[in-house]
Design an enzyme around this catalytic site. Structure first.
Site, PDB file in Angstrom:
ATOM      1  N   LYS A 267      -2.450   8.623  -6.104  1.00  0.00           N
ATOM      2  CA  LYS A 267      -1.555   9.069  -5.028  1.00  0.00           C
ATOM      3  C   LYS A 267      -0.285   9.620  -5.662  1.00  0.00           C
ATOM      4  CE  LYS A 267       1.462   7.320  -1.297  1.00  0.00           C
ATOM      5  NZ  LYS A 267       1.817   6.180  -0.420  1.00  0.00           N
ATOM      6  N   ASP A 272       8.527   9.980  -0.378  1.00  0.00           N
ATOM      7  CA  ASP A 272       7.988   9.549   0.920  1.00  0.00           C
ATOM      8  C   ASP A 272       9.133   9.155   1.854  1.00  0.00           C
ATOM      9  OD1 ASP A 272       6.559   8.575   3.043  1.00  0.00           O
ATOM     10  OD2 ASP A 272       5.805   6.778   2.000  1.00  0.00           O
ATOM     11  N   LYS A 279      11.439   6.560   7.595  1.00  0.00           N
ATOM     12  CA  LYS A 279      11.748   5.229   7.055  1.00  0.00           C
ATOM     13  C   LYS A 279      13.231   4.915   7.254  1.00  0.00           C
ATOM     14  CE  LYS A 279       8.357   5.002   3.274  1.00  0.00           C
ATOM     15  NZ  LYS A 279       7.652   3.805   3.756  1.00  0.00           N
ATOM     16  N   ASP A 290       6.787   6.969  -5.185  1.00  0.00           N
ATOM     17  CA  ASP A 290       5.531   6.963  -4.437  1.00  0.00           C
ATOM     18  C   ASP A 290       4.463   7.860  -5.084  1.00  0.00           C
ATOM     19  OD1 ASP A 290       4.268   5.693  -2.363  1.00  0.00           O
ATOM     20  OD2 ASP A 290       4.721   7.243  -0.883  1.00  0.00           O
ATOM     21  N   ASP A 349       4.012   7.831   8.391  1.00  0.00           N
ATOM     22  CA  ASP A 349       4.379   7.105   7.169  1.00  0.00           C
ATOM     23  C   ASP A 349       3.151   6.516   6.463  1.00  0.00           C
ATOM     24  OD1 ASP A 349       6.030   6.113   5.219  1.00  0.00           O
ATOM     25  OD2 ASP A 349       6.833   4.458   6.418  1.00  0.00           O
ATOM     26  N   GLU A 351       0.886   8.036   4.981  1.00  0.00           N
ATOM     27  CA  GLU A 351       0.488   9.355   4.472  1.00  0.00           C
ATOM     28  C   GLU A 351      -0.368   9.268   3.215  1.00  0.00           C
ATOM     29  OE1 GLU A 351       3.171   7.888   3.596  1.00  0.00           O
ATOM     30  OE2 GLU A 351       3.124   8.221   1.437  1.00  0.00           O
ATOM     31  N   ARG A 353      -2.950   7.457   2.401  1.00  0.00           N
ATOM     32  CA  ARG A 353      -4.402   7.497   2.675  1.00  0.00           C
ATOM     33  C   ARG A 353      -4.844   8.883   3.134  1.00  0.00           C
ATOM     34  NH1 ARG A 353      -3.642   2.674   6.895  1.00  0.00           N
ATOM     35  NH2 ARG A 353      -1.834   2.358   5.580  1.00  0.00           N
TER      36      ARG A 353
HETATM   37  N1  BES Z   1       4.563   4.424   0.129  1.00  0.00           N
HETATM   38  C1  BES Z   1       4.495   3.540   1.230  1.00  0.00           C
HETATM   39  C2  BES Z   1       4.148   2.106   0.839  1.00  0.00           C
HETATM   40  C3  BES Z   1       5.226   1.371   0.085  1.00  0.00           C
HETATM   41  C4  BES Z   1       6.305   0.833   0.744  1.00  0.00           C
HETATM   42  C5  BES Z   1       5.093   1.179  -1.271  1.00  0.00           C
HETATM   43  C6  BES Z   1       7.261   0.138   0.039  1.00  0.00           C
HETATM   44  C7  BES Z   1       6.059   0.460  -1.981  1.00  0.00           C
HETATM   45  C8  BES Z   1       7.149  -0.053  -1.319  1.00  0.00           C
HETATM   46  C9  BES Z   1       3.416   4.007   2.212  1.00  0.00           C
HETATM   47  O1  BES Z   1       3.265   5.375   2.324  1.00  0.00           O
HETATM   48  C10 BES Z   1       3.811   3.502   3.551  1.00  0.00           C
HETATM   49  O2  BES Z   1       4.834   3.919   4.038  1.00  0.00           O
HETATM   50  N2  BES Z   1       3.002   2.616   4.105  1.00  0.00           N
HETATM   51  C11 BES Z   1       3.286   2.032   5.368  1.00  0.00           C
HETATM   52  C12 BES Z   1       1.999   1.967   6.139  1.00  0.00           C
HETATM   53  C13 BES Z   1       2.189   1.604   7.581  1.00  0.00           C
HETATM   54  C14 BES Z   1       2.888   2.711   8.312  1.00  0.00           C
HETATM   55  C15 BES Z   1       0.837   1.333   8.176  1.00  0.00           C
HETATM   56  C16 BES Z   1       3.857   0.643   5.139  1.00  0.00           C
HETATM   57  O3  BES Z   1       3.408  -0.047   4.227  1.00  0.00           O
HETATM   58  O4  BES Z   1       4.775   0.265   5.854  1.00  0.00           O
HETATM   59 ZN    ZN Z   2       3.825   6.476   0.713  1.00  0.00          ZN
HETATM   60 MN    MN Z   3       4.622   6.207   3.722  1.00  0.00          MN
END
Ligand code: BES
Ligand code: ZN
Ligand code: MN
Length: 493
Positions: A267, A272, A279, A290, A349, A351, A353
């Site tokens: 990824k 992000d 966020k 990210d 968010d 994204e 996947r």
């Molecule tokens: N890149 C983030 C995950 C992340 C967050 C990694 C904090 C390291 C630290 C990912 O793209 C994301 O935002 N995931 C969301 C998914 C949710 C919207 C289902 C998350 O984990 O909040």
């Molecule tokens: Zn992300």
């Molecule tokens: Mn995200």
């Protein structure tokens, strides 16, 4: 950093800015210390007799050498009980030595630390592990600091033995150097700010790897290529940004063409923001990390090439920036992935996947023997495992086991989470084949289940590195060691 080896060497004859000499508990001299003591008219034993230095684990002391040696400094380092000295302690002592050396202006250091580790496997892994520990702890990212005064001066590390070690030191050194180089590349890429490290920057970094090695070919899919391939899921992320998204394919051929490649997918979200599902502001700067999945895949790929492993590897970096804009995907939008499956984007968010699923479909074209993807995919992974261990999820328990073992071999640990069908059902969408988020908890598992819908054609594992890819404000280079070790094990099993 450069690295070298010395075996069957008397420390008093070594030219170096700093010799690191172990002392065991109760002021017991190691073999290296005994030899040095003899050559210097008892310099070390005299010091020990008048000092409080006992040889316990947390102690170190710097002596300035006399005319009977070829070095300028001698760093005595406490290693604890001799019969308890193992790989783990060797690493913590190496780390301490590297910190002490960093306080000096020494450019060249020679470590006589591993003599005592007589068993073959311990000895082999310790050489590599000590080298990685040292490289890790002297790494600094100070590109944008006008004054670089905090940076260690060290340029060369020599791993030295007073005897002939019982293992293949040269191979282990070569592997250690290759993995250290891969971690360095990965950390440098990841630590770059988002305005420099864009998808184009990642693509250019890959291109420069391609120019460096004959065994490597690079291909970059541009957005129009991805449109033609039907990668609507990937493009739904990159379309919100002025930075064009890229799918970067790196191929290494170390075996003949009939050997099925090992597939790696990373990824590479270079920043992000969350997109329209924006966020919160606190620590959002860390979302420059990210792209650590892509960075670690590139790092492990580089390590593999440097080690000239007799395998074929195909790596795909799915790299894009996730931004809110008038062009951006909105919650509720429905997109069609390359696989043909339709996805309702319930949260922009989630994204990672979305970019990964098209990369996972695409890599199927190479008929990979296995595919491993790695991603900073879910905040939920930090809730589950914190910052020490990566999550591994797989559609094949044998593959998961191989990864867990590789991680244990090189101290880059993983823990397996389950992927039962019950979790997949949480990804339901009212309007499309699946939603991009799961309801009802277990965010790391539902994210993996989403990816699992696109990987049914091959053995696949997913490594969530959300908690381990960076520490504070510094990239760790994980899971470069884990991936590299997995490739080593694959190549020689
Ligand atoms: N890149 C983030 C995950 C992340 C967050 C990694 C904090 C390291 C630290 C990912 O793209 C994301 O935002 N995931 C969301 C998914 C949710 C919207 C289902 C998350 O984990 O909040
Ligand atoms: Zn992300
Ligand atoms: Mn995200």
């Amino acid at each position: 950093m450069n690295y070298s080896l010395l075996t069957s060497t008397n420390p008093s004859e070594v030219k170096s800015d700093c010799l690191v000499i172990p002392i065991f508990a109760n002021k017991k001299l190691s073999h290296a210390a005994t030899q040095l003591d003899a050559a210097t008219d008892g310099m070390i034993s005299k010091f020990l007799s008048i000092s409080d230095f006992s040889g316990n684990n947390d102690q170190s002391h710097l002596l300035y050498a006399d005319s009977n040696t070829q070095c300028s400094r001698i760093l005595l380092i406490g290693c604890g009980e001799e019969n308890k000295f193992d790989q783990k302690i060797a690493c913590s002592v190496t780390k301490q030595a590297s910190k002490e050396i960093a306080k000096t202006s020494a450019k060249h250091a020679t470590l006589f630390l591993l003599d005592t580790l007589a068993e073959r496997i311990i000895c082999e892994q310790s050489i590599r592990q000590s080298l990685l520990t040292f490289a890790d702890s002297v790494y600094r990212f100070d590109k944008y600091k006008s004054e670089k005064k905090k940076s260690p001066k060290i340029e060369h590390l020599c791993m030295a033995f007073t005897t002939e070690p019982p293992c293949d030191v040269a191979t282990m050194l070569k592997q250690g150097v290759a993995i250290a180089k891969g971690m360095h590349l990965s950390r440098d890429l990841a630590n770059q700010p988002g305005n420099i490290c864009t998808p184009s920057y990642i693509a250019e970094t890959a291109q420069s790897l391609g120019r460096q090695y004959d065994s490597v070919t690079i291909e970059v899919l541009e957005e129009h290529d991805m449109e033609a391939l039907g990668m609507g899921s990937f493009l739904s992320v990159s379309k919100g940004s002025a930075q064009p998204g890229k799918m970067v394919i790196l191929q290494y051929s170390g075996a003949d063409a009939s050997s099925r490649p090992i597939g790696l997918v990373g990824k590479g979200v270079t920043f992000d923001t969350g997109g329209i599902s924006l966020k919160p502001g606190a620590n959002m700067d860390e979302m420059k990390f990210d792209m650590c999945g892509a960075a670690s895949v590139m790092g492990a790929f580089n390590a593999c090439v440097e080690m000239q492993l007799p395998i074929n590897v195909v790596a795909v970096l799915a790299t894009a920036e996730n931004m809110p804009s008038s062009q951006a995907t909105k919650p509720g939008d429905i997109v069609t992935s390359m696989s043909g499956k339709t996805i309702e984007v319930l949260n922009t968010d989630a994204e990672g996947r979305l970019v990964l699923c098209d990369a996972l479909t695409y890599i199927g074209r190479y008929d990979p023997a296995v595919v491993i993807d790695t991603a900073t995919l879910t905040g939920a992974c930090i809730v589950a495992l914190g910052h020490h261990i990566c999550a591994v999820l797989s559609n094949d328990d044998g593959l998961a086991k191989d990864l867990i073992e590789a991680g244990n071999d090189i101290n880059d640990k993983t823990w397996q989470l389950p992927m039962d069908d019950d979790y997949s059902k949480q990804l339901k969408s009212a309007f499309a084949d699946l939603g991009n988020i799961g309801s009802g908890g277990a965010g790391t598992i539902t994210a993996a289940c989403f990816l699992g819908k696109f990987t049914e054609a091959y053995q696949w594992a997913h490594i969530d590195i959300a908690g381990t890819a960076w520490k504070g404000k510094d990239a760790t280079g994980r899971p470069v060691p884990l991936l590299s070790q997995y490739l080593i094990n694959k190549a020689y099993s």
